[in-house]
Design an enzyme around this catalytic site. Structure first.
Site: not given
Length: 358
Positions: A171, A249, A347
């Site tokens: 990520r 998420s 995130e």
């Protein structure tokens, strides 16, 4: 009363003042930008005269916007795909940043071009995909990415960054580290044509894909089975942002030491994990939040989803703000830290009022 947008039209871009972004982020946070520029052709980028800060908003699926953005927001809407190379084994495809990512995945699967199927139903535009190095079910974008075509603001040059130059991680990418250095124009992908070359061992994906294959009288699972299985799983667990506002998420799945994991297993023998290295494992953040008793909970109007605790949902769309998000996130982070001694990491990108990332 909503601000009125005043439009000045150019051939390759459109400029607006007091532009409402509330419906342009999937979390549906109330947000207005001082200035917004819709870019239809990257060739117009050298003509732009920007201040010290600006912010690129792609599909709005992985960002948390402030109530007011005192900066210029760039909205990439460049469209188009181009085949750069093709033979019996693979195809190299260039895709413009304004293309819808899930539509790209779907079209590629239907055409027999594989490698993206595990990433089906991820919202947003293609240009945002390298920033987060998006991933799902054991596959990340950099598994198929060849290069990213960018415009570098400082040098006023168009450049092609190799996969290595993008500095991809979990990520993570150079675009996250240096958000105002480049404008992503397009990506180049290498996809294969072997329908039996699949990755379906992640979580319950194999079970779903196997059931789909058996339903059609086959024993072997194909890439198309994986594609449909991913969609079925995501739709069963994740709310549609068009129905219930969310940004997917909310926390990264934490990576902890195997020693820490083994200690936790004494009290939580069913704690799932995915081996990263001999000394590191990844544990599911959703499971931790659920075990902390926070599934379906939070600080209204922001609550974790009743079916997937990893997803924060907005029950007052176009009204709720970043402050509401922070209130619930802080509760979750504190509870998981206290129970498991694991610090969850957000995130989606937190955007400050000046357009900078936090």
């Amino acid at each position: 009363m909503q601000p009125i947008a005043h439009q000045l039209t150019y051939s390759m871009l459109d400029t607006y003042q007091n532009y409402d972004l509330s419906s342009m982020n999937t979390m549906a946070l109330s947000s207005v930008a001082d200035t917004a520029i819709v870019i239809h052709d990257a060739a117009a980028l050298p003509t732009l005269k920007l201040n010290n800060t600006w912010f690129v908003l792609s599909g709005g699926s992985n960002v948390l916007l402030p109530s007011r953005l005192h900066t210029t927001v760039l909205l990439p809407r460049m469209m188009g795909r181009r085949v750069l190379f093709e033979d019996d084994q693979e195809i190299i495809l260039e895709v413009q940043a304004g293309e819808n990512f899930h539509d790209l995945v779907t079209d590629c699967v239907h055409k027999g071009w594989f490698g993206l199927e595990n990433l089906a139903l991820i919202p947003g535009l293609v240009g945002a995909a390298p920033v987060q190095n998006i991933g799902a079910y054991g596959v990340q974008l950099d598994d198929v990415l060849v290069s990213v075509q960018v415009y570098e603001w400082a040098s006023k040059q168009f450049k092609q960054l190799s996969k290595q130059a993008c500095q991809f991680g979990y990520r993570h990418s150079i675009f996250k580290d240096e958000p105002n250095r480049y404008f992503i124009c397009a990506v180049t992908l290498r996809l294969h044509k072997n329908p039996t070359r699949i990755l379906s061992s992640y979580g319950d994906l194999h079970t779903y894909a196997k059931q789909l294959a058996n339903h059609q009288g086959r024993t072997a699972v194909t890439t198309t089975d994986v594609y449909h299985a991913v969609i079925a799983i995501r739709q069963s667990k994740l709310p549609d942002p068009k129905v219930l506002a969310n940004c997917g998420s909310f926390f990264q799945n934490p990576i902890i030491s195997t020693e820490h994991y083994q200690k936790l297993c004494v009290d939580y023998p069913n704690l799932p994990c995915y081996l990263i290295t001999k000394t590191l494992v990844k544990v599911p953040a959703g499971w931790l939040i659920d075990q902390a008793g926070l599934k379906g909970q939070g600080v209204p109007p922001i609550l974790t989803h009743a079916k997937q605790a990893l997803v924060l949902t907005n029950h007052m769309p176009f009204i709720a703000t970043q402050e509401d998000i922070k209130a619930t996130a802080d509760v979750i982070i504190a509870a998981v830290k206290q129970k498991f001694d694991i610090t969850l990491v957000r995130e989606p990108a937190w955007i400050n009022a000046d357009g900078s990332y936090n």
